[in-house]
Design an enzyme around this catalytic site. Structure first.
Site, mmCIF file in Angstrom:
data_model
loop_
_atom_site.group_PDB
_atom_site.id
_atom_site.type_symbol
_atom_site.label_atom_id
_atom_site.label_comp_id
_atom_site.label_asym_id
_atom_site.label_seq_id
_atom_site.Cartn_x
_atom_site.Cartn_y
_atom_site.Cartn_z
ATOM 1 N N CYS A 2 0.813 -1.074 0.026
ATOM 2 C CA CYS A 2 0.029 0.154 -0.089
ATOM 3 C C CYS A 2 0.926 1.374 0.098
ATOM 4 O O CYS A 2 1.818 1.389 0.673
ATOM 5 C CB CYS A 2 -1.024 0.240 1.134
ATOM 6 S SG CYS A 2 -2.028 -1.323 1.384
ATOM 7 N N ARG A 27 3.821 -0.257 -4.719
ATOM 8 C CA ARG A 27 3.777 -0.903 -3.645
ATOM 9 C C ARG A 27 2.348 -1.573 -3.406
ATOM 10 O O ARG A 27 1.813 -2.266 -2.373
ATOM 11 C CB ARG A 27 3.641 0.340 -2.505
ATOM 12 C CG ARG A 27 4.765 1.203 -2.461
ATOM 13 C CD ARG A 27 4.787 2.127 -1.246
ATOM 14 N NE ARG A 27 4.605 1.898 0.029
ATOM 15 C CZ ARG A 27 5.391 1.322 0.640
ATOM 16 N NH1 ARG A 27 6.755 1.836 0.506
ATOM 17 N NH2 ARG A 27 5.587 1.007 2.194
ATOM 18 N N TRP A 74 -2.554 -2.749 -1.598
ATOM 19 C CA TRP A 74 -2.264 -4.031 -1.788
ATOM 20 C C TRP A 74 -3.346 -5.008 -0.860
ATOM 21 O O TRP A 74 -2.874 -4.769 0.310
ATOM 22 C CB TRP A 74 -0.839 -4.423 -1.414
ATOM 23 C CG TRP A 74 -0.221 -5.798 -1.851
ATOM 24 C CD1 TRP A 74 0.124 -6.327 -3.179
ATOM 25 C CD2 TRP A 74 -0.092 -6.800 -1.005
ATOM 26 N NE1 TRP A 74 0.383 -7.664 -2.985
ATOM 27 C CE2 TRP A 74 0.194 -8.112 -1.716
ATOM 28 C CE3 TRP A 74 -0.250 -6.883 0.363
ATOM 29 C CZ2 TRP A 74 0.422 -9.371 -1.101
ATOM 30 C CZ3 TRP A 74 -0.132 -8.208 0.923
ATOM 31 C CH2 TRP A 74 0.176 -9.457 0.155
ATOM 32 N N ASN A 100 -1.525 2.282 5.668
ATOM 33 C CA ASN A 100 -0.720 1.522 5.200
ATOM 34 C C ASN A 100 -0.327 0.657 6.273
ATOM 35 O O ASN A 100 0.040 1.099 7.500
ATOM 36 C CB ASN A 100 0.787 2.197 4.380
ATOM 37 C CG ASN A 100 1.673 1.017 4.282
ATOM 38 O OD1 ASN A 100 1.534 -0.269 4.235
ATOM 39 N ND2 ASN A 100 3.027 1.275 4.298
ATOM 40 N N GLY A 101 -0.614 -0.600 6.355
ATOM 41 C CA GLY A 101 -0.288 -1.558 7.379
ATOM 42 C C GLY A 101 -1.448 -2.378 7.756
ATOM 43 O O GLY A 101 -2.230 -2.849 7.115
ATOM 44 N N GLU A 482 18.288 -16.940 -7.816
ATOM 45 C CA GLU A 482 18.044 -15.547 -8.199
ATOM 46 C C GLU A 482 17.542 -15.763 -9.533
ATOM 47 O O GLU A 482 16.242 -14.945 -9.859
ATOM 48 C CB GLU A 482 19.081 -14.692 -7.737
ATOM 49 C CG GLU A 482 19.069 -13.322 -8.178
ATOM 50 C CD GLU A 482 17.431 -12.654 -7.704
ATOM 51 O OE1 GLU A 482 17.178 -13.054 -6.566
ATOM 52 O OE2 GLU A 482 17.262 -11.358 -8.060
ATOM 53 N N LYS A 486 13.800 -14.364 -10.541
ATOM 54 C CA LYS A 486 13.381 -13.353 -11.365
ATOM 55 C C LYS A 486 12.786 -13.729 -12.628
ATOM 56 O O LYS A 486 11.478 -13.140 -12.977
ATOM 57 C CB LYS A 486 14.643 -13.009 -12.168
ATOM 58 C CG LYS A 486 15.666 -11.862 -11.408
ATOM 59 C CD LYS A 486 14.975 -10.525 -11.100
ATOM 60 C CE LYS A 486 14.294 -10.518 -9.717
ATOM 61 N NZ LYS A 486 14.895 -10.301 -8.308
ATOM 62 N N GLU A 489 8.708 -14.462 -11.246
ATOM 63 C CA GLU A 489 8.077 -13.360 -10.837
ATOM 64 C C GLU A 489 7.635 -12.567 -11.767
ATOM 65 O O GLU A 489 6.420 -12.147 -11.662
ATOM 66 C CB GLU A 489 8.587 -12.605 -9.535
ATOM 67 C CG GLU A 489 9.995 -11.812 -10.192
ATOM 68 C CD GLU A 489 10.503 -10.960 -8.856
ATOM 69 O OE1 GLU A 489 9.585 -10.785 -7.856
ATOM 70 O OE2 GLU A 489 11.760 -11.131 -8.908
ATOM 71 N N HIS A 505 19.126 -36.717 -7.493
ATOM 72 C CA HIS A 505 18.206 -36.938 -6.027
ATOM 73 C C HIS A 505 16.763 -36.551 -6.180
ATOM 74 O O HIS A 505 15.860 -36.636 -5.287
ATOM 75 C CB HIS A 505 18.710 -36.314 -4.882
ATOM 76 C CG HIS A 505 20.119 -36.631 -4.603
ATOM 77 N ND1 HIS A 505 20.607 -38.009 -4.215
ATOM 78 C CD2 HIS A 505 21.331 -35.903 -4.814
ATOM 79 C CE1 HIS A 505 22.114 -37.914 -4.128
ATOM 80 N NE2 HIS A 505 22.317 -36.490 -4.698
ATOM 81 N N LYS A 604 6.080 -4.397 -3.693
ATOM 82 C CA LYS A 604 7.621 -4.209 -3.584
ATOM 83 C C LYS A 604 7.988 -4.216 -2.124
ATOM 84 O O LYS A 604 8.679 -4.979 -1.806
ATOM 85 C CB LYS A 604 7.990 -2.923 -4.257
ATOM 86 C CG LYS A 604 9.710 -2.980 -4.263
ATOM 87 C CD LYS A 604 10.381 -2.178 -5.450
ATOM 88 C CE LYS A 604 11.725 -2.468 -5.377
ATOM 89 N NZ LYS A 604 12.279 -3.698 -5.713
HETATM 90 C C1 F6R Z 1 12.189 -10.000 -5.852
HETATM 91 C C2 F6R Z 1 12.020 -9.199 -4.707
HETATM 92 C C3 F6R Z 1 11.631 -9.502 -3.357
HETATM 93 C C4 F6R Z 1 12.479 -8.838 -2.364
HETATM 94 C C5 F6R Z 1 11.846 -9.203 -0.864
HETATM 95 C C6 F6R Z 1 12.743 -8.483 0.138
HETATM 96 O O1 F6R Z 1 12.743 -9.461 -7.076
HETATM 97 O O2 F6R Z 1 12.261 -7.947 -4.868
HETATM 98 O O3 F6R Z 1 11.890 -11.100 -3.243
HETATM 99 O O4 F6R Z 1 13.674 -9.104 -2.580
HETATM 100 O O5 F6R Z 1 10.675 -8.647 -0.867
HETATM 101 O O6 F6R Z 1 12.538 -6.987 -0.097
HETATM 102 P P1 F6R Z 1 13.419 -6.095 0.702
HETATM 103 O O7 F6R Z 1 14.763 -6.385 0.133
HETATM 104 O O8 F6R Z 1 13.035 -4.591 0.664
HETATM 105 O O9 F6R Z 1 13.618 -6.437 2.240
#
Ligand code: F6R
Length: 609
Positions: A2, A27, A74, A100-101, A482, A486, A489, A505, A604
């Site tokens: 949010c 957000r 969100w 937000n929260g 990673e 990427k 997602e 395995h 995010k």
């Molecule tokens: C994936 C991504 C998330 C963040 C995770 C932690 O691309 O961005 O997996 O890495 O939500 O977020 P932060 O780094 O802000 O604690």
């Protein structure tokens, strides 16, 4: 999770809120809304879906006036719908709030307020705040918000306006982020600085349980006992253009391309030459403390966790300190033992991730010293850490983390090198050559970015396939995980990041011509083993994309397609390998027509546990 924006001043609050919300849309984008005070009445527009829908609604029926508050959601409590969208109003329609929260005791408050005659219309936790403020309002909005907040449990940042106090905007926070932007004859609130950076570069960063009474010309900060708080003005260190796409199709693409410059900035003043010691000012650890270290625990979520995996590897390998890495949400679940001399290294781009913050608190309560590796300055995690080393990436807006990841790895490697230096845990020649490798990384990153077309061609060959496997070993297991994260997602292609050693395995059963494998086989300790794994996949008719060093003459014959990276020290290779894997995910998602900067179901900054 949010985003909130608010404005008080002579201009149109709706326009300023909408522009700010667009910069906060990462957000959350389930629904959005704005409320303004217009001729002594509250006027509200709310829509389901992205801000483009709100923009349309505002064009059809403009909102006039100020102050105003806006929100992009969100969903946590209550599905995305107009009625569940913020701003939420009090029963008498005179008070509007954005939040937000999460309000943890909202059930009990709702019951109590309903008993007192308040009429709830949504399923959200937020709505209790609007009713509580109405309950306590006797002509003083700040006092009403203060009393309401005293009833709340949970995490929140609120913006509140009231049609009967039309010259005031009140804001308050506990655990969720909030800044106040300072203008001339106008002021702002926002969930982060990026939202209001084009309007002002001066902000107050608000702390937990701090209350702000904001008028056009003044901002009064107090604690919840109304004792005044003196706060230094924070000057945002990056230009307004940093929060814009700058000619790129997506923020993610722009941020991938910012990596070489960001790496230069991250290294500047910290590592100047191979024979110079590493200087990490924010680390806040004496040489004695570094020598006495008995354990390092890395903790983080998602992409930042993968940076922690590299951190653990390098910490043990170079600094010879026993190290662990834990997903923040899991760390809490297993009640870890914290011995004397334990350092927690907490990694987070936003500095606001709820799971990471709670893990930090648990480790700290058990006696660990906490150093965090962060991007956003003065975030919640920063404030609760003993030391902070900033990655200096600048704002990251694309939901999928890119530049923050490579800079988290770079910064974590600098910390490990610093520890190795102080503890004399590695031969000077080893340290020297690793420093050389790190100093070369920005140039290598630029070379990799310049080869984007090669990666795009590989993406073209695989963009229709629905399943993939990313394999790595040793320090590049993190790169495999990673790379897979990427891809999944942003493209919704099924992608598993796996240890190549674990293939036999179980996962090898998945291999067939319809599943492509990305195999990371750069030079180093595990290279031969990776070649063996590639052959096992080829023997089962699985197509393979190899990721290997430019001068490798063997691997090209083993794989269907290649992604070449310049040679570098194996411990440093997760930084360079990450770049083409980000580009591969980006181009596959783009070719599939996905919404890259705002993938479905994601936000995010994840400020709920
Ligand atoms: C994936 C991504 C998330 C963040 C995770 C932690 O691309 O961005 O997996 O890495 O939500 O977020 P932060 O780094 O802000 O604690």
């Amino acid at each position: 999770m949010c985003g909130i924006v608010g404005y008080i001043g002579p201009r149109s609050a709706a326009e300023i809120c909408l522009a700010g919300l667009k910069r906060l849309e990462y957000r959350g984008y389930d629904s959005a809304g704005v409320a303004v005070i217009s001729d002594g009445e509250l006027d509200v527009r709310k829509v389901v879906g992205k801000l483009a829908n709100l923009e349309e609604a505002l064009q059809a029926e403009p909102l006039v006036g100020a102050p105003g508050i806006g929100h992009t959601r969100w969903a946590t409590h209550g599905k995305p719908s107009v009625v569940n969208s913020h701003p939420h109003l009090s029963t008498n329609g005179r008070i509007a709030v954005v939040h937000n929260g999460i309000i943890e005791n909202y059930g009990e408050l709702r019951e109590q307020l309903t008993g007192e005659g308040h009429k709830f219309v949504s399923q959200t936790d937020t709505e209790v705040m609007a009713h509580l403020v109405q309950k306590y309002y006797e002509g003083d909005l700040r006092e009403a918000v203060r009393r309401a907040v005293l009833d709340l449990e949970g995490a929140f940042a609120f913006g509140v306006i009231c049609a009967d106090s039309p010259d005031e905007l009140v804001a308050v926070r506990r655990f969720s982020p909030l800044v106040i932007g300072l203008g001339e004859g106008e002021n702002y609130i926002a969930s982060d600085m990026g939202a209001i950076r084009p309007e002002t570069d001066k902000v107050y960063v608000i702390g937990d349980d701090e209350l702000a009474l904001i008028t056009r010309d003044d901002v009064e900060l107090t604690d919840l006992a109304l004792d005044p708080i003196e706060r230094e003005v924070f000057v945002i260190p990056w230009p307004a253009a940093a929060a814009q796409k700058g000619g790129h199709k997506h923020f993610m693409h722009k941020e991938i391309h910012e990596q070489a410059d960001a790496m230069h900035a991250c290294l500047a003043g910290r590592l100047s030459a191979p024979d110079q010691p590493i200087v990490l000012e924010g680390l806040a650890m004496s040489e004695r403390e570094i020598k006495d270290l008995r354990k390092v625990v890395f903790t983080a979520c998602g992409t930042a966790y993968h940076a922690g995996m590299v951190g653990r590897f390098v910490m043990e390998n170079l600094a010879q300190v026993p190290a662990e890495v834990d997903l923040a949400a899991e760390l809490r679940a297993r009640d870890p033992v914290v011995l004397d001399g334990t350092l927690a290294v907490v990694i987070s781009q936003s500095g606001e991730t709820a799971d990471t913050l709670v893990a930090l608190r648990d480790l700290k309560a058990k006696g660990a010293k906490v150093v965090s590796v962060l991007n956003v300055v003065d975030s919640s995690i920063a404030r609760e850490s003993d030391g902070v080393v900033y990655i200096q990436a600048g704002p990251e807006i694309g939901v999928a983390s890119t530049k923050a990841y490579t800079l988290q790895v770079l910064t974590t490697e600098l910390i490990a090198l610093r520890f190795a230096e102080v503890r004399q845990a590695a031969e000077p020649a080893v340290l020297r050559s690793l420093k050389e490798a790190l100093l070369d990384v920005p140039q290598q990153a630029q070379e990799l970015l310049d080869r984007e077309d090669d990666v795009r061609a590989v993406a073209q060959a695989y963009c229709q396939m629905a399943n993939s496997l990313f394999l790595g070993r040793g320090v590049n297991l993190a790169s495999a995980m990673e790379g897979a994260l990427k891809l999944k997602e942003i493209s919704y292609v099924h992608a598993e990041g796996y240890s190549a050693g674990e293939m036999k395995h179980g996962p090898i059963a998945l291999v067939d011509p319809n599943l492509f494998t990305v195999a990371i086989a750069v030079a180093g300790e595990v290279y031969e083993k990776m070649i063996g794994n590639i052959q096992e996949i080829k023997a089962r008719s699985g197509p393979v994309i190899g990721v290997a060093n430019d001068n490798d003459t063997v691997i090209g014959n083993e794989c269907d397609h290649m992604i070449w990276v310049p040679p570098c020290a194996e411990l440093v290779s997760p930084i360079t390998v990450a770049i083409p894997l980000q580009l591969l995910a980006y181009h596959i998602a783009d070719m599939r027509g996905e919404d890259i900067d705002q993938p479905r179901n994601l936000a995010k900054t994840v400020t709920v546990e």
